[in-house]
Motif scaffolding. Sequence first.
Motif, mmCIF file in Angstrom:
data_model
loop_
_atom_site.group_PDB
_atom_site.id
_atom_site.type_symbol
_atom_site.label_atom_id
_atom_site.label_comp_id
_atom_site.label_asym_id
_atom_site.label_seq_id
_atom_site.Cartn_x
_atom_site.Cartn_y
_atom_site.Cartn_z
ATOM 1 N N TYR A 1 0.835 -1.196 0.000
ATOM 2 C CA TYR A 1 0.000 0.000 0.000
ATOM 3 C C TYR A 1 0.871 1.248 0.000
ATOM 4 O O TYR A 1 1.967 1.254 0.561
ATOM 5 N N ASP A 2 0.353 2.301 -0.625
ATOM 6 C CA ASP A 2 0.997 3.607 -0.596
ATOM 7 C C ASP A 2 0.224 4.466 0.407
ATOM 8 O O ASP A 2 -0.852 4.988 0.094
ATOM 9 N N ALA A 3 0.760 4.596 1.629
ATOM 10 C CA ALA A 3 0.067 5.326 2.697
ATOM 11 C C ALA A 3 0.039 6.809 2.385
ATOM 12 O O ALA A 3 1.056 7.404 2.057
ATOM 13 N N ARG A 4 -1.133 7.409 2.507
ATOM 14 C CA ARG A 4 -1.310 8.849 2.298
ATOM 15 C C ARG A 4 -1.519 9.575 3.621
ATOM 16 O O ARG A 4 -1.175 10.728 3.760
ATOM 17 N N LYS A 5 -2.115 8.876 4.590
ATOM 18 C CA LYS A 5 -2.379 9.482 5.900
ATOM 19 C C LYS A 5 -2.442 8.360 6.926
ATOM 20 O O LYS A 5 -3.103 7.348 6.702
ATOM 21 N N ASP B 1 -6.681 6.134 15.827
ATOM 22 C CA ASP B 1 -8.115 6.367 15.872
ATOM 23 C C ASP B 1 -8.804 5.214 16.588
ATOM 24 O O ASP B 1 -8.752 4.075 16.128
ATOM 25 N N ASP B 2 -9.425 5.502 17.711
ATOM 26 C CA ASP B 2 -10.241 4.537 18.453
ATOM 27 C C ASP B 2 -9.510 3.230 18.745
ATOM 28 O O ASP B 2 -10.051 2.152 18.569
ATOM 29 N N GLY B 3 -8.261 3.320 19.151
ATOM 30 C CA GLY B 3 -7.534 2.131 19.553
ATOM 31 C C GLY B 3 -6.810 1.407 18.442
ATOM 32 O O GLY B 3 -6.183 0.383 18.678
ATOM 33 N N CYS B 4 -6.909 1.895 17.220
ATOM 34 C CA CYS B 4 -6.234 1.297 16.067
ATOM 35 C C CYS B 4 -5.384 2.356 15.370
ATOM 36 O O CYS B 4 -5.577 3.553 15.562
ATOM 37 N N TRP B 5 -4.479 1.893 14.529
ATOM 38 C CA TRP B 5 -3.873 2.787 13.557
ATOM 39 C C TRP B 5 -4.827 2.823 12.371
ATOM 40 O O TRP B 5 -5.247 1.778 11.870
ATOM 41 N N GLU B 6 -5.207 4.018 11.930
ATOM 42 C CA GLU B 6 -6.066 4.175 10.757
ATOM 43 C C GLU B 6 -5.201 4.707 9.629
ATOM 44 O O GLU B 6 -4.505 5.708 9.797
ATOM 45 N N VAL B 7 -5.237 4.023 8.503
ATOM 46 C CA VAL B 7 -4.382 4.376 7.372
ATOM 47 C C VAL B 7 -5.257 4.598 6.148
ATOM 48 O O VAL B 7 -6.037 3.727 5.772
ATOM 49 N N LYS B 8 -5.120 5.753 5.539
ATOM 50 C CA LYS B 8 -5.752 6.021 4.249
ATOM 51 C C LYS B 8 -4.643 5.821 3.231
ATOM 52 O O LYS B 8 -3.563 6.404 3.345
ATOM 53 N N ALA B 9 -4.901 4.962 2.245
ATOM 54 C CA ALA B 9 -3.831 4.560 1.343
ATOM 55 C C ALA B 9 -4.374 4.231 -0.033
ATOM 56 O O ALA B 9 -5.582 4.189 -0.253
#
Length: 120
Positions: A71-75, A79-87
């Motif tokens: 994945y190419d992570a963008r952000k 968030d709420d106990g997890c890592w949230e990744v927009k990719a």
Amino acid sequence: MPQPSLSGHRKHLNENESAMKILLGTAAIALGLAATTLPALADDDRHCGRVDRAQWLSLPDVAARVAAMGYDARKIEADDGCWEVKARASDGARVELHLHPVTAEIVKRDVDDDDDRYDD
């Protein structure tokens, strides 16, 4: 000798009964709302658990693991106990990943077709 009137006493009971019905109705509505909203708020906690923040992977480690998954992570944000990744996936699809904070295991993956918040 005249008998004491109970009409005032009955009126007081009727007012108390009405107040009790209103209170019980309000309590029932509040419990119903809590039962439907709390599971939604705790959704990510169910996937990631409650992990002490000191045990979480660092942001650079998460970025490296996301890249290793293709994945190419963008952000990336907590968030709420997890890592949230927009990719972006290797096929170009926009995805939102929820990663376990310690293992970086994908616990939830959503394809995000109509959101351009993380386009180039």
